[in-house]
Design an enzyme around this catalytic site. Sequence first.
Site, PDB file in Angstrom:
ATOM      1  N   SER A 150      85.338  22.586-102.037  1.00 15.97           N
ATOM      2  CA  SER A 150      85.515  21.155-101.804  1.00 15.97           C
ATOM      3  C   SER A 150      85.498  20.384-103.123  1.00 15.97           C
ATOM      4  O   SER A 150      86.388  20.554-103.941  1.00 15.97           O
ATOM      5  CB  SER A 150      84.449  20.663-100.827  1.00 15.97           C
ATOM      6  N   LYS A 174      80.147  -3.646 -89.061  1.00 14.01           N
ATOM      7  CA  LYS A 174      79.073  -3.508 -90.049  1.00 14.01           C
ATOM      8  C   LYS A 174      78.071  -2.431 -89.672  1.00 14.01           C
ATOM      9  O   LYS A 174      77.502  -1.777 -90.545  1.00 14.01           O
ATOM     10  CB  LYS A 174      78.355  -4.856 -90.240  1.00 14.01           C
TER      11      LYS A 174
END
Length: 305
Positions: free
Chosen positions: A121, A173
């Site tokens: 990765s 949010k």
Amino acid sequence: MTSSKNTKALFGIFAMVFVFFVILVVFAYFTMNAFNETSLVQKKSNKAHIGVITVEGVIMDSKDTIEMLQNAEEDKQLQAIILRIDSPGGAVGPTQEIYEEIQRIDKKKPIYASFGSIAASGGYYIGAATRKIWANPGTLTGSIGVIMEFMDLSKLYEFAKVSPQTVKAGRYKDAGNPARALTPEEKDMMDKLIAGVHKQFIGDIMKRRAGKIKGDITELAQGQIFSGESAMEAGLVDSMGSLWTAGRAIHTDLKIKDEFALKFIDKKKKMGFLDLMGSLEESVSKLNFNSLAEMANTKPRLMFK
């Protein structure tokens, strides 16, 4: 009279504590100096023209690696740099910062990669920024993908009879709030975010390895792990061999006349008395509070892992 004796006793205790602390600091100072001197002997720094920068563990910050890259860039004796990567990946932002700095420096001083036990990765991401990659046949390689994990603890809260309350401005949010599941709209937003970063990952690999990849990069970038040998067959890696095999090959390619040697680059350490005292204080602070901070940090992170 008694008060005077108590004052003297208290002063004596403080004096003993101060002396003990000074001895501890001086001991640490000379121990670190001795370690650095030993390291310099092992580096064969008077002969080496190839620098080695080690990237180990999860990549959560770019500062130290970039500082070492810049130190190697400024070292006029070094003709090349090898990134020794042994990392399963890490946070997206720092990984991309390291990738960008490798690209910049490589234009002036060649940078290569040597994969250790794992370069997956984000570890592979920064390796792909270099000119050429060496890996061991069994190196865990690839895992080209992006992940962001969330936890829905709503059933646990319900069982514990806990009712979290959230006050927010902005409807997204609190996306990822462990007190509830993602809404379909939030899930779609996150899917698009992940897909966009995954596209960046693939694009950055192809900037450096477009002529080397064998097959469809999209199929190779589904998060699967390859052995070093399989990765070479797919064009994700260039050659098989250890760090020293890579170093000798680079030494030959660059036609370096001096004897082959590697210089392991360390982060420059400030060794002043006040800096050392600050370092000790920081270490104690981290020892006390790091684990608590990790436990309290429930924010999801976008990761190359």
